[in-house]
Design an enzyme around this catalytic site. Structure first.
Site, PDB file in Angstrom:
ATOM      1  N   SER A   1      -5.462  -7.368   0.374  1.00  0.00           N
ATOM      2  CA  SER A   1      -5.716  -8.692  -0.169  1.00  0.00           C
ATOM      3  C   SER A   1      -4.504  -9.599  -0.035  1.00  0.00           C
ATOM      4  O   SER A   1      -3.443  -9.173   0.416  1.00  0.00           O
ATOM      5  CB  SER A   1      -6.080  -8.578  -1.649  1.00  0.00           C
ATOM      6  OG  SER A   1      -4.932  -8.176  -2.378  1.00  0.00           O
ATOM      7  N   LYS A   2      -4.708 -10.841  -0.447  1.00  0.00           N
ATOM      8  CA  LYS A   2      -3.606 -11.800  -0.364  1.00  0.00           C
ATOM      9  C   LYS A   2      -2.414 -11.347  -1.190  1.00  0.00           C
ATOM     10  O   LYS A   2      -1.278 -11.547  -0.848  1.00  0.00           O
ATOM     11  CB  LYS A   2      -4.091 -13.165  -0.875  1.00  0.00           C
ATOM     12  CG  LYS A   2      -5.234 -13.688  -0.018  1.00  0.00           C
ATOM     13  CD  LYS A   2      -5.339 -15.187  -0.067  1.00  0.00           C
ATOM     14  CE  LYS A   2      -6.239 -15.686   1.042  1.00  0.00           C
ATOM     15  NZ  LYS A   2      -7.616 -15.887   0.615  1.00  0.00           N
ATOM     16  N   ARG A   3      -2.715 -10.742  -2.296  1.00  0.00           N
ATOM     17  CA  ARG A   3      -1.678 -10.245  -3.197  1.00  0.00           C
ATOM     18  C   ARG A   3      -0.744  -9.278  -2.450  1.00  0.00           C
ATOM     19  O   ARG A   3       0.462  -9.235  -2.692  1.00  0.00           O
ATOM     20  CB  ARG A   3      -2.359  -9.543  -4.378  1.00  0.00           C
ATOM     21  CG  ARG A   3      -1.461  -8.774  -5.308  1.00  0.00           C
ATOM     22  CD  ARG A   3      -0.575  -9.684  -6.162  1.00  0.00           C
ATOM     23  NE  ARG A   3       0.723  -9.044  -6.376  1.00  0.00           N
ATOM     24  CZ  ARG A   3       1.789  -9.666  -6.871  1.00  0.00           C
ATOM     25  NH1 ARG A   3       1.711 -10.944  -7.173  1.00  0.00           N
ATOM     26  NH2 ARG A   3       2.909  -9.015  -7.057  1.00  0.00           N
TER      27      ARG A   3
ATOM     28  N   SER B   1       0.134  -9.420   0.545  1.00  0.00           N
ATOM     29  CA  SER B   1       1.054 -10.128   1.417  1.00  0.00           C
ATOM     30  C   SER B   1       2.276 -10.574   0.630  1.00  0.00           C
ATOM     31  O   SER B   1       3.393 -10.571   1.124  1.00  0.00           O
ATOM     32  CB  SER B   1       0.373 -11.338   2.046  1.00  0.00           C
ATOM     33  OG  SER B   1       1.103 -11.755   3.174  1.00  0.00           O
TER      34      SER B   1
END
Length: 496
Positions: free
Chosen positions: A259-261, A263
């Site tokens: 997920s974006k987290r 990154s």
RNA sequence: GCCCCCAUCGUCUAGUGGCCCAGGACGAAGCCCUCUCAAGGCUUAAACCGGGAUUCGAAUUCCCGUGGGGGCACCA
């Protein structure tokens, strides 16, 4: 002669412009690209921007730029046009309306006047009763006259797909085989929204058909609605494409979808899952592509490949259906491996921006000379700073402590530097060939070891404890600067 | 809660009934090379989720568990 004929495939990458282009999207695009090129077909880009509220300004451009940076050049797309345009769904409204009419007329779809509020209430009630959330069919029961009257009245409405309520749907995925689902599990999904734009379910099916897509390569998050899509295609009476649902990427820990987290976390360690960031971090398109390609694809042989070689070896039959945890150490490996494969000129050109963005004045001749020295030491392109920034600096300011050789004190180190200075001064030019022999001889006769003598010179001339090979480096630095830097080091040592 | 999908070394994978006491790559460990750091060479450790069934024979087929992932929107 025997000719093995393969039908050219038309594939597409169809992202929605709602955020950054990330690793997962890039890999999907890559496989679609490889399949098209392998078979002599076309790869196209289509922007799925039917959710206007989620569209992010600039996201579309980032997709264009990201794909080009990776080398995944599309044959048709919003910014380059093509025979099946437009390639932006918001510019295709009339097309969707035409097909919606067909579906309504043939009894495969119906208008629905239920308000979002009512739908919400129904859903909550169903959850309370522990029933599967689904559309309750209120408007499905409306007579055609009644529906027509309300539309004429100007009532807001959507159009829903009239899903068969009995029986099963068998959908065939190329990697998983037949997937069977009871029709009652499928909802009467909304095909056309109140704002007049279609949902993914309708838009993607229509566009894939209109654009002649032969193979739908997409993420496995679509597996749930896959049978619905098959039903829509069949309702139109179209030939189905080959469906290829790719595996998902998992967090490095293997727990949960990437997920974006992740990154944000990765960034702390110098990694990212966003294509745009990877470039800044010093990763190469070759490295990123090679890394991504191998997660979900069992390559017959030869792990290290550039795009061209991937095309040669690619086959959708060797794709794997299971989820894959990403591993940044492997990214490092492939990036470093490809860096070593670049020609000197190519690598020099790729390195230059990383030097200049730090404000260094890069001399092209010097750059060309240092590339062979640092090439096999680079994991990412920006590592060139750690190994070669001193080549472009006027002065180096070594840490005094670092000038003291192991097992010796400052005074002894100063004497060694002094002697080395004399030896080098006797040389008309400083080159690897001229300098190494006399300094080695000095090491021999002095009873010191090479590490001690060369270590002092390394820190003195490069300003750092770790550097490219000493003599080659000194040669590039030049006689004047080398002597001046050693002299400076002697002074520093004498002050300790 | 319901539905769908997946399951080989820590990770990515090869393997489509005997060629497998399971092969490769990353990572790890050791050795060699060596002016630092790398690169390179050699070597080692490391896996068929569990249980049934089919078969002369199963990592490979079937069933049941378990674990993981995904989906159940007027989002894609």
């Amino acid at each position: 002669m025997f000719i093995l004929s393969v039908k050219p495939a038309r594939t597409r990458f169809a992202p929605s412009p709602t955020g950054h282009l990330h690793l997962g999207g890039a890999r999907t695009a890559l496989y679609a690209y490889l399949l098209a090129k392998k078979t002599g077909g076309q790869f196209l880009l289509r922007i799925e921007d039917t959710d206007v509220s989620r569209t992010v300004p600039g996201a579309e451009q980032e997709i264009f730029d990201g794909l080009r940076w990776l080398g995944l050049n599309y044959d048709e797309g919003p910014d380059i046009g093509g025979p099946y345009g437009p390639y932006r769904q918001t510019e295709r409204r009339e097309i969707y309306h035409k097909y919606i009419d067909i579906l309504v007329k043939s009894g495969h779809a119906y208008p629905c006047f239920c308000t979002p509020e009512r739908l919400d209430a129904v859903r909550q009630e169903q959850q309370k009763l522990k029933v599967n959330p689904h559309y309750d069919g209120t408007c499905r029961a409306l007579s055609q006259d009644e529906a027509a009257r309300r539309i004429a009245n100007g009532e807001k409405h959507v159009v829903r797909f009239k899903m068969a309520q009995e029986g099963v749907t068998v959908a065939h995925d190329h990697l998983r085989g037949d997937i069977t689902l009871e029709n009652k599990q499928l909802n009467d999904q909304v095909l056309l929204k109140t704002d007049g734009l279609p949902t993914y379910h309708l838009a993607a099916m229509v566009d894939d058909h209109e654009m002649g897509i032969t193979h739908v390569v997409r993420g496995s998050e679509w597996l749930g609605t896959f049978p619905l899509h098959v039903n829509i295609v069949r309702a139109f009476g179209w030939e189905e494409p080959t469906w290829v649902h790719l595996s998902v990427f998992l967090k490095p820990s293997g727990k949960g979808k990437l997920s974006k987290r992740d990154s944000v976390d990765a960034n702390k360690d110098g990694y990212s899952v966003f294509i745009k960031d990877m470039q800044d971090l010093g990763f190469t398109p070759e490295g990123v592509l090679n890394w991504g390609a191998l997660m979900g694809w069992g390559v017959p042989e030869g792990d290290v490949m550039n795009l061209e070689q991937m095309v040669e070896r690619f086959s959708i039959d060797s794709l794997t259906p299971s989820p894959a945890a990403i591993n940044f150490q492997k990214l490092d490996h492939f990036n470093a491996t490809h860096i070593r494969l670049f020609t000197t000129e190519d690598l020099a050109a790729r390195l230059k921006p990383y030097f200049t963005r730090e404000g260094l004045n890069v001399n092209d001749d010097t750059l060309l000379k240092i590339v062979p020295l640092i090439r096999e030491r680079l994991v990412t392109l920006d590592d060139c700073l750690a190994f070669g920034a001193f080549f472009f600096k006027e002065d180096v300011n070594p840490n005094p402590e670092d000038l003291i050789a192991k097992g010796l004190d400052a005074k002894q180190s100063a004497q060694i530097a002094q002697r080395a200075y004399q030896i080098l001064e006797e040389q008309p030019t400083i080159s690897h060939e001229r300098c190494e022999p006399p300094l080695r001889a000095y090491v021999e006769e002095s009873g010191l070891n090479a590490n001690q003598v060369f270590g002092i010179l390394r820190v003195a001339t490069t300003g750092q404890k770790v550097s490219p090979p000493l003599f080659e480096s000194m040669e590039i630095i030049g006689r004047e600067k080398c002597l001046a830097r050693i002299k400076n080091a002697i002074e520093v040592l004498e002050k300790i």
